[in-house]
Design a protein around this motif. Structure first.
Motif, PDB file in Angstrom:
ATOM      1  N   ASP A  11      62.591  22.115 -85.238  1.00 39.97           N
ATOM      2  CA  ASP A  11      61.302  21.412 -85.128  1.00 39.97           C
ATOM      3  C   ASP A  11      61.465  20.094 -84.363  1.00 39.97           C
ATOM      4  O   ASP A  11      60.650  19.756 -83.498  1.00 39.97           O
ATOM      5  CB  ASP A  11      60.726  21.107 -86.514  1.00 39.97           C
ATOM      6  CG  ASP A  11      60.346  22.371 -87.279  1.00 39.97           C
ATOM      7  OD1 ASP A  11      60.009  23.370 -86.633  1.00 39.97           O
ATOM      8  OD2 ASP A  11      60.396  22.334 -88.519  1.00 39.97           O
ATOM      9  N   ILE A  12      62.522  19.365 -84.716  1.00 39.58           N
ATOM     10  CA  ILE A  12      62.771  18.076 -84.069  1.00 39.58           C
ATOM     11  C   ILE A  12      63.061  18.281 -82.592  1.00 39.58           C
ATOM     12  O   ILE A  12      62.556  17.548 -81.733  1.00 39.58           O
ATOM     13  CB  ILE A  12      63.938  17.348 -84.767  1.00 39.58           C
ATOM     14  CG1 ILE A  12      63.567  17.042 -86.217  1.00 39.58           C
ATOM     15  CG2 ILE A  12      64.296  16.060 -84.025  1.00 39.58           C
ATOM     16  CD1 ILE A  12      64.725  16.581 -87.067  1.00 39.58           C
ATOM     17  N   TYR A  13      63.864  19.289 -82.293  1.00 44.71           N
ATOM     18  CA  TYR A  13      64.186  19.616 -80.898  1.00 44.71           C
ATOM     19  C   TYR A  13      62.907  19.891 -80.104  1.00 44.71           C
ATOM     20  O   TYR A  13      62.719  19.346 -79.013  1.00 44.71           O
ATOM     21  CB  TYR A  13      65.117  20.825 -80.869  1.00 44.71           C
ATOM     22  CG  TYR A  13      65.130  21.588 -79.564  1.00 44.71           C
ATOM     23  CD1 TYR A  13      65.904  21.149 -78.490  1.00 44.71           C
ATOM     24  CD2 TYR A  13      64.361  22.739 -79.403  1.00 44.71           C
ATOM     25  CE1 TYR A  13      65.899  21.847 -77.289  1.00 44.71           C
ATOM     26  CE2 TYR A  13      64.358  23.434 -78.214  1.00 44.71           C
ATOM     27  CZ  TYR A  13      65.127  22.992 -77.151  1.00 44.71           C
ATOM     28  OH  TYR A  13      65.122  23.668 -75.971  1.00 44.71           O
ATOM     29  N   ARG A  14      62.039  20.723 -80.647  1.00 39.95           N
ATOM     30  CA  ARG A  14      60.811  21.088 -79.923  1.00 39.95           C
ATOM     31  C   ARG A  14      59.913  19.878 -79.702  1.00 39.95           C
ATOM     32  O   ARG A  14      59.352  19.704 -78.606  1.00 39.95           O
ATOM     33  CB  ARG A  14      60.049  22.163 -80.708  1.00 39.95           C
ATOM     34  CG  ARG A  14      60.687  23.555 -80.643  1.00 39.95           C
ATOM     35  CD  ARG A  14      59.907  24.535 -81.487  1.00 39.95           C
ATOM     36  NE  ARG A  14      60.374  25.902 -81.307  1.00 39.95           N
ATOM     37  CZ  ARG A  14      59.986  26.930 -82.047  1.00 39.95           C
ATOM     38  NH1 ARG A  14      59.111  26.733 -83.023  1.00 39.95           N
ATOM     39  NH2 ARG A  14      60.455  28.137 -81.829  1.00 39.95           N
ATOM     40  N   GLN A  15      59.770  19.051 -80.729  1.00 39.70           N
ATOM     41  CA  GLN A  15      58.893  17.885 -80.587  1.00 39.70           C
ATOM     42  C   GLN A  15      59.452  16.880 -79.586  1.00 39.70           C
ATOM     43  O   GLN A  15      58.700  16.328 -78.765  1.00 39.70           O
ATOM     44  CB  GLN A  15      58.684  17.228 -81.954  1.00 39.70           C
ATOM     45  CG  GLN A  15      57.833  18.063 -82.894  1.00 39.70           C
ATOM     46  CD  GLN A  15      57.494  17.327 -84.177  1.00 39.70           C
ATOM     47  OE1 GLN A  15      56.981  16.211 -84.154  1.00 39.70           O
ATOM     48  NE2 GLN A  15      57.779  17.945 -85.315  1.00 39.70           N
ATOM     49  N   LEU A  16      60.753  16.649 -79.640  1.00 41.61           N
ATOM     50  CA  LEU A  16      61.360  15.718 -78.695  1.00 41.61           C
ATOM     51  C   LEU A  16      61.274  16.266 -77.266  1.00 41.61           C
ATOM     52  O   LEU A  16      61.009  15.514 -76.321  1.00 41.61           O
ATOM     53  CB  LEU A  16      62.813  15.450 -79.070  1.00 41.61           C
ATOM     54  CG  LEU A  16      63.039  14.576 -80.305  1.00 41.61           C
ATOM     55  CD1 LEU A  16      64.528  14.490 -80.619  1.00 41.61           C
ATOM     56  CD2 LEU A  16      62.468  13.176 -80.096  1.00 41.61           C
ATOM     57  N   LYS A  17      61.492  17.559 -77.125  1.00 40.91           N
ATOM     58  CA  LYS A  17      61.413  18.162 -75.797  1.00 40.91           C
ATOM     59  C   LYS A  17      60.001  18.025 -75.238  1.00 40.91           C
ATOM     60  O   LYS A  17      59.814  17.693 -74.057  1.00 40.91           O
ATOM     61  CB  LYS A  17      61.821  19.634 -75.859  1.00 40.91           C
ATOM     62  CG  LYS A  17      61.910  20.309 -74.501  1.00 40.91           C
ATOM     63  CD  LYS A  17      62.450  21.734 -74.639  1.00 40.91           C
ATOM     64  CE  LYS A  17      62.537  22.434 -73.297  1.00 40.91           C
ATOM     65  NZ  LYS A  17      63.066  23.806 -73.430  1.00 40.91           N
ATOM     66  N   ASP A  18      58.987  18.254 -76.086  1.00 46.26           N
ATOM     67  CA  ASP A  18      57.599  18.093 -75.646  1.00 46.26           C
ATOM     68  C   ASP A  18      57.324  16.648 -75.235  1.00 46.26           C
ATOM     69  O   ASP A  18      56.618  16.397 -74.246  1.00 46.26           O
ATOM     70  CB  ASP A  18      56.632  18.495 -76.765  1.00 46.26           C
ATOM     71  CG  ASP A  18      56.556  19.998 -76.976  1.00 46.26           C
ATOM     72  OD1 ASP A  18      56.993  20.735 -76.077  1.00 46.26           O
ATOM     73  OD2 ASP A  18      56.081  20.421 -78.042  1.00 46.26           O
ATOM     74  N   MET A  19      57.884  15.692 -75.960  1.00 49.67           N
ATOM     75  CA  MET A  19      57.691  14.278 -75.643  1.00 49.67           C
ATOM     76  C   MET A  19      58.338  13.917 -74.310  1.00 49.67           C
ATOM     77  O   MET A  19      57.795  13.121 -73.533  1.00 49.67           O
ATOM     78  CB  MET A  19      58.253  13.407 -76.759  1.00 49.67           C
ATOM     79  CG  MET A  19      57.480  13.506 -78.065  1.00 49.67           C
ATOM     80  SD  MET A  19      58.344  12.725 -79.463  1.00 49.67           S
ATOM     81  CE  MET A  19      58.164  10.989 -78.994  1.00 49.67           C
TER      82      MET A  19
END
Length: 227
Positions: A11-19
């Motif tokens: 989840d953290i990976y996906r959110q950071l990647k989106d940011m």
């Protein structure tokens, strides 16, 4: 009241990647495990796993004793990726011209008929996904899974600038028209005409995206100096 489940490394990976892809985290920005752990309400361990994955994929640079930094955008490197993308897509189109069935081409052409272009520009990420879907469909029609895999990897590396192409409202209508015209030439099995149109389409979108990227980077530097 049940508590919300803690964010997983994925989840953290996906959110950071989106940011990163949306420029919410600008190129060169420093991120720390402690800050992110507080932000996501987790320990440093899942944050570290997410950061290591992003580093392995080239989105972050980890500097010992300094921290993690969002990878700077190197326009020359982006140009190199576009060169590879063009080579892959030209070959994919040649193969698709031979092996992609008419019914598949017609189905794709119906999707990209300019009559169906949205009256209001869709969210940028939605349009990027549609555009990438078109190009991957041509690669799929080539019947070469290895080629399609390489193209998908290249798309990941240029996604951060490619998405900026669709911040220009007129690019949506142009994309529908250009895609549709390419497919008409593909239906006619006119590979040379299709390749000419596809090459022009890719270069035009690349030029728009890179120009906006350079503008945003310049604005970022101005903001940084003003702090």
């Amino acid at each position: 009241m049940p508590s919300r489940p803690a964010a997983s490394p994925r989840d953290i990976y996906r959110q950071l990647k989106d940011m990163i892809l949306s420029f919410s985290l600008y190129p060169g920005a420093r991120v720390t495990e402690n800050e992110l752990a507080v932000r996501f309400g987790v320990s440093r361990t899942p944050v570290r796993e997410a950061l290591q994955r992003l580093s392995a994929e080239g989105y972050l640079t980890i500097r010992p004793k300094q921290g993690c930094f969002v990878r700077e955008i190197d326009i020359e490197t982006i140009n190199h990726y576009y060169d590879v993308r063009i080579a892959l897509e030209m070959r994919a189109l040649e193969l698709a011209c031979v092996s992609m069935p008419d019914n598949q081409i017609k189905k794709l052409a119906a999707v990209w008929d300019p009559k169906h272009a949205p009256q209001q520009p869709p969210p940028v990420e939605t349009m990027v996904a549609r555009d990438e879907g078109f190009h991957m469909a041509l690669a799929g029609g080539a019947g070469n899974a290895v080629l399609a895999g390489y193209l998908k990897d290249v798309n990941e590396h240029i996604h951060i600038v490619r998405r900026l192409d669709f911040t220009e409202a007129t690019r949506v209508d142009h994309t529908y028209a250009e895609h549709h015209e390419i497919l008409q030439r593909l239906l006619e099995r006119d590979v040379d005409a299709a390749k000419t149109l596809l090459l022009r389409h890719i270069r035009k979108s690349a030029d728009v995206a890179k120009a906006i990227t350079l503008t945003q980077l310049a604005q970022q530097r101005i903001r940084a100096r003003a702090k």
